[in-house]
Write a protein that holds these residues in place. Structure first.
Motif, PDB file in Angstrom:
ATOM      1  N   MET A   1       3.223  -3.744   0.758  1.00 25.36           N
ATOM      2  CA  MET A   1       4.679  -3.461   1.054  1.00 25.36           C
ATOM      3  C   MET A   1       5.138  -2.120   0.082  1.00 25.36           C
ATOM      4  SD  MET A   1       5.963  -7.439   0.086  1.00 25.36           S
ATOM      5  CE  MET A   1       6.824  -8.326   1.584  1.00 25.36           C
ATOM      6  N   GLY A   2       5.810  -1.132   0.695  1.00 26.97           N
ATOM      7  CA  GLY A   2       6.195   0.011  -0.053  1.00 26.97           C
ATOM      8  C   GLY A   2       7.160  -0.166  -1.114  1.00 26.97           C
ATOM      9  N   PRO A   3       7.181   0.631  -2.123  1.00 28.66           N
ATOM     10  CA  PRO A   3       7.853   0.476  -3.318  1.00 28.66           C
ATOM     11  C   PRO A   3       9.249   1.251  -2.798  1.00 28.66           C
ATOM     12  CG  PRO A   3       6.485   2.156  -3.695  1.00 28.66           C
ATOM     13  CD  PRO A   3       6.034   1.597  -2.308  1.00 28.66           C
ATOM     14  N   ILE A   4      10.124   0.812  -1.969  1.00 28.86           N
ATOM     15  CA  ILE A   4      11.102   1.414  -1.301  1.00 28.86           C
ATOM     16  C   ILE A   4      12.268   1.775  -2.377  1.00 28.86           C
ATOM     17  CG2 ILE A   4      12.937   1.225   0.617  1.00 28.86           C
ATOM     18  CD1 ILE A   4      10.130   1.439   1.515  1.00 28.86           C
ATOM     19  N   VAL A   5      12.485   1.105  -3.211  1.00 28.74           N
ATOM     20  CA  VAL A   5      13.575   1.350  -4.165  1.00 28.74           C
ATOM     21  C   VAL A   5      13.300   2.649  -5.121  1.00 28.74           C
ATOM     22  CG1 VAL A   5      14.988   0.721  -6.070  1.00 28.74           C
ATOM     23  CG2 VAL A   5      14.686  -0.920  -4.360  1.00 28.74           C
TER      24      VAL A   5
END
Length: 415
Positions: free
Chosen positions: A209-213
């Motif tokens: 999962m990408g560290p979107i924040v």
């Protein structure tokens, strides 16, 4: 007098392309000659006459148990026909496309959306629209050949295909997978007026999962435009009771653009881009993958909109699925088998040696399971992994038997 059919290209004339040598050298022919599937694809699949427990289906929610998708498709076909019969620019869009695009815009929190025949075409079209220069008439022009793209190195092939020819190291830069610090270093080095950062929410190869924040924070600090490929997360993540809620909220509230796929949770075909209204309107002309090809079939668009709304109205469909997938992940861990450290529904199990992973794939088929293997060139050499999609229709007996089989193979190979 009837004309004779044109002769097929001779093997000799094709020799410079080396197709024959390529095929002959390939010993894993199922990678290039797909087996024939009969009947619907679900928790099991019938390939070449054999039924296999299916861990390969990207349509994983078993929606027909909850939503009459086929009935919606048939209703759409009767009301709107089977084909758009032309491009968006020559004839316009069908009513189901308009309703679907309005629904996607609302569900992604964006002003407007435009649909494409596939998610791949949406991604290629996005890159083309953001980087091209065109003049249609006096004053009707864009000059964006100075756009620079900064992408996670593991983004989907379709993004890399769109970037092809823009010049790696000049207009295209990559940062280490999910490494926000490295993203910051690249953005600091690039420092251009038109910078686009592209990352994914859930990466297909390993389920990370990408560290979107943090990625969006970096975009804000450097004045960059953000595009999040949410193909694998759309309509799965979002509610606070689910994993990845913080990141899903950031995609909705802060990302400039988002790409969604209709082939994952929605279980159909197609993709869409959502974002600011002016940009999405411009994409009709500038993407190329909208103007020069047909759109999603009208009944598909109709059924997709109904499915999206049904998933929103009944969150237990996805909640139950995520619990189902988490149970298998937990059992795999308890059995001493590592997986990629993530809470996503995709289960990726590192194997390492390419030959061992491909051997496991063959054993699985022999024992009645379809388990995808990602090996070189999909991943680095000898970094092979098994990539599973648990299916909502899998029974506990099927999942338990799969786990026992997996452990048997690991012991056999000394893993």
């Amino acid at each position: 007098m009837t004309a004779s059919p044109a002769p097929a290209p001779s093997v000799d004339r094709l020799a410079p392309w080396a197709f024959a040598a390529f095929v002959e050298a390939n010993t894993h022919d199922t990678q290039y000659r797909p087996p024939v599937v009969d009947g619907p694809i679900g928790p099991t699949i019938v390939r070449n006459g054999r039924e296999l427990v299916n861990f390969a289906s990207i349509s994983f929610l078993d929606l027909e148990r909850h939503i009459p998708v086929r009935r919606h498709f048939a209703e759409g076909a009767l009301a709107h026909g089977l084909s758009t019969s032309g491009s968006r620019m020559t004839q316009g869009i069908c009513r189901p496309h308009q309703v679907l695009e309005e629904t996607i815009a609302r569900r992604t929190g964006k002003e407007r959306a435009i649909s494409f025949a596939t998610g791949l075409l949406a991604n290629i079209g996005f890159v083309h629209a953001m980087s091209s220069s065109a003049q249609f008439d006096t004053g009707i022009e864009v000059r964006n050949n100075d756009t620079v793209f900064v992408v996670d190195r593991d983004v989907h092939w379709s993004i890399w295909k769109g970037l092809e020819g823009l010049g790696y190291g000049r207009r295209v830069h990559a940062f280490r997978h999910n490494d926000v610090a490295d993203l910051g270093v690249v953005l600091e080095r690039v420092r251009t007026r038109k910078t686009v950062v592209i990352a994914e929410s859930i990466y297909s190869a390993d389920g990370t999962m990408g560290p979107i924040v943090e990625i969006l924070d970096a975009c804000d600090r450097h004045g960059a435009i953000s595009m999040i490929d949410d193909a694998n997360g759309f309509m799965v993540y979002g509610p606070e009771n689910r994993p990845y809620a913080r990141e899903a909220a950031a995609i909705r509230e802060r990302a400039d653009f988002v790409m969604v796929s209709l082939s994952k949770a929605i279980g159909l075909e197609g993709g869409a881009l959502a974002g600011p209204a002016a940009a999405i309107d411009a994409f009709e002309l500038l993407s190329g993958t909208s103007m020069f090809t047909a759109a999603i079939q009208p009944p598909t668009a109709h059924a997709a909109e109904r499915t999206i709304e049904a998933l929103a109205a009944d969150p237990t469909i996805v909640d139950d699925y995520l619990a189902h997938a988490a149970r298998l992940r937990r059992q795999i861990h308890e059995a001493g088998t590592p997986t990629t450290p993530t809470e996503s529904y995709m289960l990726s199990m590192p194997i390492g040696n390419d030959a061992a992973a491909l051997q496991m794939r063959e054993w699985f088929v022999e024992d009645g399971y379809l388990v995808p293997v990602f090996s070189y060139p999909a991943v680095a050499r000898n970094q092979a992994l098994l990539r599973l999609f648990p299916h909502a229709g899998h029974t506990e007996e099927q999942m338990d038997a799969f786990l026992r089989t997996l452990l048997t193979y690991r012991r056999r190979l000394g893993l």
